[in-house]
Design a protein around this motif. Structure first.
Motif, short mmCIF file in Angstrom:
data_model
loop_
_atom_site.label_atom_id
_atom_site.label_comp_id
_atom_site.label_asym_id
_atom_site.label_seq_id
_atom_site.Cartn_x
_atom_site.Cartn_y
_atom_site.Cartn_z
N SER A 152 -38.63 -57.43 -21.41
CA SER A 152 -39.91 -56.92 -20.91
C SER A 152 -41.05 -57.85 -21.31
CB SER A 152 -40.17 -55.52 -21.48
OG SER A 152 -39.09 -54.67 -21.20
N GLY A 190 -45.03 -50.80 -19.06
CA GLY A 190 -44.33 -51.43 -17.96
C GLY A 190 -44.86 -52.80 -17.65
N THR A 191 -44.35 -53.37 -16.58
CA THR A 191 -44.63 -54.77 -16.32
C THR A 191 -45.15 -55.03 -14.93
OG1 THR A 191 -42.32 -55.01 -15.74
CG2 THR A 191 -42.94 -55.67 -17.96
N LYS A 215 -33.85 -55.46 -24.63
CA LYS A 215 -34.69 -54.87 -23.57
C LYS A 215 -36.15 -55.14 -23.84
CE LYS A 215 -32.51 -50.76 -23.50
NZ LYS A 215 -32.30 -49.33 -23.17
N LYS A 263 -43.75 -52.75 -23.12
CA LYS A 263 -42.78 -51.82 -22.56
C LYS A 263 -43.13 -50.39 -22.97
CE LYS A 263 -37.77 -51.03 -22.80
NZ LYS A 263 -37.93 -49.61 -23.14
N GLY A 264 -42.78 -49.44 -22.15
CA GLY A 264 -42.99 -48.04 -22.52
C GLY A 264 -42.34 -47.74 -23.85
N GLY A 265 -43.07 -47.06 -24.73
CA GLY A 265 -42.49 -46.66 -26.01
C GLY A 265 -42.50 -47.74 -27.07
#
Lengths: 105, 253
Positions: free
Chosen positions: B166, B138-139, B162, B8-10
């Motif tokens: 993800s 992202g995915t 979250k 996931k981003g971050g």
């Protein structure tokens, strides 16, 4: 008003979007929250839960794969693909947000 | 070893990828890092000066009429190995970094660089370098082009709902016959003892290592410094060193 939230991964787009949507809704505004992220988690931050979020994501994937039936018109989009969240926020997972010129379908 | 970081981003892909590459290089191994994220970041985590250096447009030629294949390819006479020699930047511990072109104006301007990048990855002599790949967050199609290439895909997971959602999506994408050989989870920013167990239960992935939440690492990131330079003795860098040892043991059965 129409608000779009962008930023680097992990900077807090989803959390910010969800709080803005819930606060506006609590003030009595009718709010539609749209998740256009390729990794759609907004449902969790809105308080809609994993299962319902994944159900809506599944509908988007079906449409992307041309397997699902699309809405007949703009007005029925949110009825078909949306879900009601806490504080009355109407929520949908979308592939793309178009801003058509007046006169387009 | 050929390792790709997704998540996931971050989640911390760049910080962990950069640190892993530096740790591996310090064992005396030749390491090539491939940054396929069009947003900047990995160079800083590696301790390189921020650089936009990438594959220049004149490294590629456009497909001629009637030819098959992608629209752009490396110019005649330019092999993947030669392209790395020319366009990969050298940095601390002799790590080499090959960057995808960085997003400046619009995505379309990156097409030449992108095609060259894929070709280099496909044609790279696999025994010359250890490869560390940092993939976009992202995915959506995160394994694009990497699935057969990487021997290990590491899914970086923050132990939040979250983060786990993800990671589940990523695990599903990787779990088909074209998927990578091995997919493992790396729990990052962990603050609770049961995080690894929660992530295993929540994602179905085996957790290779748990990287604790580490103020020293966060501070390094805030200052734009490589964790291994700014906080070499931190718990987070130590956890990445454990991961390297584990992967090295796994790569040589």
């Amino acid at each position: 008003m129409k608000i779009a939230v962008v930023g680097k991964g992990g900077s807090g787009k989803t959390t910010t979007s969800a709080i803005v949507a819930r606060v506006l809704a609590r003030q009595g505004t009718a709010v539609v929250a749209l998740d256009g992220d390729t990794n759609p988690n907004l449902g969790l931050s809105l308080g809609i839960g994993v299962e319902e979020t994944e159900r809506l994501v599944g509908m988007r994937q079906a449409l992307d794969a041309a397997e699902g039936e699309h809405a007949a018109d703009w007005d029925s989009l949110l009825d078909l693909f949306g879900s009601d969240g806490p504080d009355g926020v109407r929520f949908a997972v979308v592939s793309q947000i178009d801003n058509p010129e007046p006169g387009c379908p | 070893m050929r390792v790709a970081f997704v998540g996931k981003g971050g989640a911390g892909k760049s910080a962990l990828a950069g640190t892993l590459a530096r740790v591996l290089a310090r064992t005396g191994e030749p390491v090539l890092v491939i940054d396929s994220d069009p947003m900047p970041g990995l160079a800083l985590s590696l301790g390189f000066p921020a650089t936009d250096a990438g594959i220049p447009d004149d490294a590629t030629v456009e497909r001629a009429d009637g030819e098959d294949g992608p629209r752009y390819r490396l110019r005649p006479g330019l092999s993947a190995a030669k392209a790395i020699e020319l366009y990969a930047v050298a940095g601390p511990d002799d790590v080499r970094l090959l960057q995808f072109g960085k997003l400046r104006e619009h995505v379309g301007s990156l097409m030449r660089s992108q095609h060259a990048f894929h070709q280099i990855r496909e044609e790279l002599p696999v025994d010359r370098w250890h490869l560390v790949g940092d993939l976009p967050g992202g995915t959506r199609q995160p394994f694009f082009g990497w699935a057969q290439f990487a021997t290990v895909v590491l899914v970086v997971v923050e132990p939040s709902e979250k983060g786990m959602l993800s990671a589940r999506r990523l695990a599903r994408l990787g779990d088909d016959e074209d998927g990578p050989a091995q997919i493992l989870a790396v729990v990052n920013k962990s603050r609770h003892r049961d995080d690894a167990a929660r992530v295993e239960a929540g994602t179905g992935l085996r957790v290779a290592v748990t990287v604790p939440w580490d103020e020293a690492l966060a501070d390094a990131e805030r200052r734009g410094l490589a964790p291994i330079d700014a906080a070499p003795d931190s718990a987070a860098v130590g956890a990445v060193a454990c991961l390297v040892t584990q992967l090295q043991a796994g790569a040589q059965p």
